[in-house]
Design a protein around this motif. Structure first.
Motif, mmCIF file in Angstrom:
data_model
loop_
_atom_site.group_PDB
_atom_site.id
_atom_site.type_symbol
_atom_site.label_atom_id
_atom_site.label_comp_id
_atom_site.label_asym_id
_atom_site.label_seq_id
_atom_site.Cartn_x
_atom_site.Cartn_y
_atom_site.Cartn_z
ATOM 1 N N UNK A 263 0.843 -1.193 0.000
ATOM 2 C CA UNK A 263 0.000 0.000 0.000
ATOM 3 C C UNK A 263 0.885 1.253 0.000
ATOM 4 N N UNK A 264 0.643 2.213 -0.878
ATOM 5 C CA UNK A 264 1.421 3.462 -0.864
ATOM 6 C C UNK A 264 1.260 4.202 0.459
ATOM 7 N N UNK A 265 2.296 4.924 0.848
ATOM 8 C CA UNK A 265 2.275 5.639 2.124
ATOM 9 C C UNK A 265 1.103 6.622 2.221
ATOM 10 N N UNK A 266 0.803 7.434 1.206
ATOM 11 C CA UNK A 266 -0.353 8.345 1.330
ATOM 12 C C UNK A 266 -1.661 7.605 1.577
ATOM 13 N N UNK B 234 -1.966 4.689 3.098
ATOM 14 C CA UNK B 234 -1.926 4.189 4.471
ATOM 15 C C UNK B 234 -2.238 5.304 5.462
ATOM 16 N N UNK B 235 -1.722 6.517 5.200
ATOM 17 C CA UNK B 235 -2.032 7.657 6.069
ATOM 18 C C UNK B 235 -3.534 7.942 6.066
ATOM 19 N N UNK B 236 -4.130 7.896 4.892
ATOM 20 C CA UNK B 236 -5.576 8.154 4.803
ATOM 21 C C UNK B 236 -6.370 7.073 5.522
ATOM 22 N N UNK B 237 -5.903 5.835 5.456
ATOM 23 C CA UNK B 237 -6.602 4.753 6.143
ATOM 24 C C UNK B 237 -6.559 4.958 7.653
ATOM 25 N N UNK B 238 -5.391 5.335 8.172
ATOM 26 C CA UNK B 238 -5.279 5.623 9.612
ATOM 27 C C UNK B 238 -6.182 6.799 9.970
ATOM 28 N N UNK B 239 -6.143 7.848 9.165
ATOM 29 C CA UNK B 239 -6.966 9.033 9.414
ATOM 30 C C UNK B 239 -8.456 8.691 9.428
ATOM 31 N N UNK C 192 -1.096 -0.472 9.750
ATOM 32 C CA UNK C 192 -1.245 0.001 8.378
ATOM 33 C C UNK C 192 -0.062 0.804 7.848
ATOM 34 N N UNK C 193 0.437 1.739 8.678
ATOM 35 C CA UNK C 193 1.414 2.686 8.151
ATOM 36 C C UNK C 193 2.836 2.129 8.130
ATOM 37 N N UNK C 194 3.262 1.475 9.204
ATOM 38 C CA UNK C 194 4.635 0.977 9.248
ATOM 39 C C UNK C 194 4.947 0.033 8.084
ATOM 40 N N UNK C 195 4.067 -0.933 7.777
ATOM 41 C CA UNK C 195 4.366 -1.786 6.615
ATOM 42 C C UNK C 195 4.502 -0.979 5.317
ATOM 43 N N UNK C 196 3.675 0.047 5.158
ATOM 44 C CA UNK C 196 3.749 0.867 3.950
ATOM 45 C C UNK C 196 5.057 1.656 3.898
#
Length: 314
Positions: A1-4, A6-11, A305-309
């Motif tokens: 998953x692209x970092x942006x 992943x950020x949106x998923x966390x958000x 979510x974010x660390x793997x990305x």
């Protein structure tokens, strides 16, 4: 998953799931540039709780670089002669940094009980009975962090807040902060420093770069490396190995605090992740908060979510 993504998923989870409703801020930086930054609730310059401990360790690294702290195996009683004769007197600064001093941390020595006292916090902490041989076992120790902060203050010859303003906050461009003191004049070593999320990210970048900031070595490089190295297996509340007042986990080091505070440095991705939480805490006594039953730290979303990305994008 692209970092942006992943950020949106966390958000989306923070904004959409009630368990994360206490989350105050979520910020992600890669190569020193913010790729996501959102404030949700609460004051922007806010209590970072136990992240304070990692700030204190950072100041210790500066003191080592300046020659003010030249022996981590110095006994507490040498740094603070007023504590001679207490169980803490023979405990070393290194044992305080690694939370292995072996002292009782519950009952009258639990930090909320200590903070309810009108004075004499340091003396109460120093009087805690010895449960394990010093250096033998990790036990999460708020009192030990306050004790270390007081010893460091004595060694540098000024309050931690003054030392931080001149040697850390100033160089990093951190202008808005508040550091409370105990009734006897010692800045808190265990918690309640107030900082903004963007300034927490600066600290994360400092750890990421081995104590260097914009080409200037602020921390002793050896200390910075040891700070981010596991010295024991750690334990609760984060259940990861422990460095010098800093947690060490696969692929990252991080500072953490109650109510969801997180500052993670991810070297392989050149990334820093900051999450803060606003529990609407009142120290009392007695201490109170407005955390809802079943609340969860948003840092678990970062881990999932974010660390793997971030690591996949390196």
């Amino acid at each position: 998953m692209p970092v942006p993504d992943a950020c949106r998923l966390v958000d989306q989870a923070i904004r959409g799931q009630s368990a994360y409703a206490q989350t105050s801020h979520f910020r992600v930086e890669v190569d020193g540039q913010a790729v996501f930054d959102r404030h949700y609730r609460g004051p922007r310059v806010a209590d970072v709780f136990s992240v304070t401990k990692s700030v204190v360790a950072t100041l210790a690294g500066i003191a080592v670089a300046e020659g003010r702290l030249d022996d981590l195996d110095l006994p507490v009683g040498r740094a603070l002669p007023s504590l001679a004769g207490t169980p803490a007197a023979g405990q070393t600064l290194r044992q305080l940094l690694t939370m292995t001093r072996g002292a009782e941390t519950e009952g009258p020595f639990e930090i909320d009980e200590v903070m309810a006292r009108p004075d004499g916090w340091l003396e109460r902490i120093a009087a805690a009975p010895q449960l394990d041989p010093p250096g033998s076992r990790f036990r999460y120790d708020n009192g030990g962090a306050h004790l270390f902060g007081a010893a460091l203050s004595a060694l540098v010859g000024m309050p931690l807040s003054a030392y931080a303003e001149a040697r850390l906050f100033g160089p990093l461009g951190i202008g808005e902060w508040h550091w409370p003191r105990d009734p006897d004049g010692y800045d808190y070593g265990a918690g309640h420093l107030r900082l903004a999320a963007a300034d927490l990210a600066k600290l994360g970048r400092l750890w990421l770069d081995g104590g260097r900031w914009r080409g200037r070595q602020l921390l002793d490089p050896g200390f910075a490396a040891e700070m981010a190295t596991a010295h024991n297996r750690g334990g609760p509340p984060e259940d990861h190995p422990y460095g010098y007042l800093l947690w060490v986990a696969p692929g990252r080091v991080f500072a953490a605090g109650w109510a969801g505070q997180l500052v993670a440095a991810v070297p392989a991705a050149r990334a820093v992740v900051v999450v803060t939480g606003d529990p609407r805490f009142d120290p009392g006594p007695p201490p109170t908060d407005q955390l809802a039953p079943g609340w969860r730290p948003a840092g678990e979303l970062v881990t999932e979510h974010l660390l793997p990305a971030l690591l996949a994008a390196r």
